[in-house]
Write an enzyme that holds these catalytic residues in place. Structure first.
Site, PDB file in Angstrom:
ATOM      1  N   LYS A  89       0.818  -1.095   0.099  1.00  0.00           N
ATOM      2  CA  LYS A  89      -0.035   0.060   0.149  1.00  0.00           C
ATOM      3  C   LYS A  89       0.928   1.342   0.083  1.00  0.00           C
ATOM      4  O   LYS A  89       1.868   1.148   0.185  1.00  0.00           O
ATOM      5  CB  LYS A  89      -1.016  -0.088   1.158  1.00  0.00           C
TER       6      LYS A  89
ATOM      7  N   TYR B 113      15.845  29.993   4.912  1.00  0.00           N
ATOM      8  CA  TYR B 113      14.613  30.831   5.442  1.00  0.00           C
ATOM      9  C   TYR B 113      14.555  30.893   6.880  1.00  0.00           C
ATOM     10  O   TYR B 113      14.917  30.083   7.654  1.00  0.00           O
ATOM     11  CB  TYR B 113      13.416  29.903   5.037  1.00  0.00           C
TER      12      TYR B 113
HETATM   13  C1  LIG Z   1       0.025  -1.360   6.605  1.00  0.00           C
HETATM   14  C2  LIG Z   1      -0.522  -2.714   7.360  1.00  0.00           C
HETATM   15  C3  LIG Z   1       0.485  -3.891   7.582  1.00  0.00           C
HETATM   16  C4  LIG Z   1       1.845  -3.886   7.552  1.00  0.00           C
HETATM   17  O1  LIG Z   1       2.354  -3.117   8.602  1.00  0.00           O
HETATM   18  P1  LIG Z   1       3.856  -3.049   8.842  1.00  0.00           P
HETATM   19  O2  LIG Z   1       4.074  -2.360  10.337  1.00  0.00           O
HETATM   20  O3  LIG Z   1       4.499  -1.927   7.937  1.00  0.00           O
HETATM   21  O4  LIG Z   1       4.506  -4.401   8.614  1.00  0.00           O
HETATM   22  C5  LIG Z   1      -0.110  -4.965   8.078  1.00  0.00           C
HETATM   23  N1  LIG Z   1      -1.443  -5.246   8.188  1.00  0.00           N
HETATM   24  C6  LIG Z   1      -2.318  -4.330   7.856  1.00  0.00           C
HETATM   25  C7  LIG Z   1      -3.768  -4.539   8.127  1.00  0.00           C
HETATM   26  C8  LIG Z   1      -1.892  -2.995   7.562  1.00  0.00           C
HETATM   27  O5  LIG Z   1      -2.838  -1.918   7.420  1.00  0.00           O
END
Ligand SMILES: *Cc1c(COP(=O)(O)O)cnc(C)c1O
Length: 358
Positions: free
Chosen positions: A35, A255
């Site tokens: 994702k 800045y």
């Molecule tokens: C993002 C996510 C993961 C992965 O989590 P990590 O800490 O990056 O391993 C696993 N399960 C769900 C439901 C998630 O939303």
């Protein structure tokens, strides 16, 4: 074309991390979490670099569509599920696995007259209090899904851990305790573990593990780096020195003039700023790597540039490469300096930064 800034993605590191995860959870299948543009690593290149993953997980339908459009045929789990009939029809057509976490989604499935049954994952809320059916609602949701016509292709169960990165596993133990009676006696595949749980809590491994951060070679624990866990950082965010500057003692830089030279200083101006995803809150003093040497930032991060103090470095030239984070400068370290977590730095790499898979 010469690129000032780029995110170099080491596909061998991605594959090695997947193997390291398999070695930690040898009895589990691996759902690679891609994702958020694969945590900034590039959704499609990352998925294509991991032909051995048993499945992929994304948060949104658009991400799954992109993967299918690019020829990815493997199982894709839609972690947040669908929210209307049109999304459901599209998900079915793309043969996605759907997470079902609220009654609205069961109603959509009950009304759906699709060509084929869907693989479903019933999500239980065991303590995160975000998505999922509460334990007391689980049985009814399970029965409704089992009663769908046509019946689901598979029906699996997942839950998500809120505190898997904590050394004291108390909160995780409580979540597991809430889950246990719900699935006792059900012949069902279960998925519980994110990266932290994969690495630290073997009792959570179950049928499917869901690594995100660890897959990218980065540690989910505040006190450790990926390398200490046998992982290899997959992303090196690399940029270029675009100008050099000498300032007299007392002159200010950038800045707001918040950095003031305490001595006659040499600065390298580097093409990397918040327009590329560096948080503006990274303070002066946080390091970048130039020619293998650590150079502290001097002054505010601006949209397209940062300045690094190279007074103590061997000579630097315009065109020299700069590592912002990656194989030699851990993103975990910059995250601490910036008051954030590596997840946010990686996901924040902006669209302007080209991704180069090597
Ligand atoms: C993002 C996510 C993961 C992965 O989590 P990590 O800490 O990056 O391993 C696993 N399960 C769900 C439901 C998630 O939303």
């Amino acid at each position: 074309m010469m690129r000032l800034i780029r995110a170099r993605i080491d596909s061998a590191a991605l594959r090695a991390n997947l193997q390291a995860i398999r070695a930690r959870a040898p009895a589990s299948r691996v759902m690679a979490v891609v994702k958020a543009n694969a945590y900034g690593h590039g959704l499609v290149p990352t998925a294509l670099a991991l032909p051995d993953a048993d499945a992929f997980a994304v948060a949104r339908l658009e991400e799954a569509i992109t993967l299918r459009d690019n020829g990815l045929k493997r199982r894709i789990v839609l972690l947040e599920g669908v929210f209307d009939a049109a999304q459901l029809a599209q998900a079915a057509q793309l043969e996605l696995d759907l997470v079902v976490h609220q009654p609205l989604q069961i109603e959509l499935l009950e009304r759906f007259r699709g060509p084929r049954p869907l693989p479903l994952w019933l999500k239980v809320d065991t303590g995160m209090n975000r998505l999922g059916f509460r334990p007391e609602e689980f049985r009814a949701a399970w029965e409704r899904l089992r009663g769908l016509q046509p019946a689901p292709l598979q029906l699996r169960v997942l839950t998500h851990l809120a505190c898997a990165d904590e050394a004291d596993g108390g909160a995780t133990a409580e979540q597991l305790e809430r889950l246990r009676p719900l699935v006792a006696g059900l012949e069902v595949e279960l998925s519980i573990a994110n990266s932290a749980a994969i690495l630290a809590q073997p009792s959570t491994h179950a049928s499917w593990v869901r690594p995100g951060l660890a897959l990218y070679g980065v540690s989910p624990f505040a006190a450790q780096r990926g390398a200490q866990l046998g992982l290899r950082p997959a992303m090196t965010l690399e940029s270029t020195v675009i100008a050099l500057r000498e300032v007299a003692s007392g002159e200010r830089v950038g800045y707001g003039g918040v950095w003031r030279a305490q001595r006659a200083s040499r600065l390298a101006i580097v093409a990397a700023g918040y327009g590329d995803g560096l948080p503006r809150g990274i303070p002066s003093g946080a390091p970048v790597l130039i020619g293998g040497h650590r150079a502290p930032l001097a002054g505010r991060v601006s949209m397209d540039m940062i300045a690094a103090d190279i007074t103590d470095l061997p000579p630097v030239s315009v065109g020299d490469r700069v590592e912002i984070w990656g194989s030699r400068l851990a993103v975990e370290e910059l995250a601490v300096a910036a008051g954030t977590i590596p997840y946010e730095l990686l996901c924040g790499v902006s669209q302007r930064v080209p991704i180069e898979l090597v």
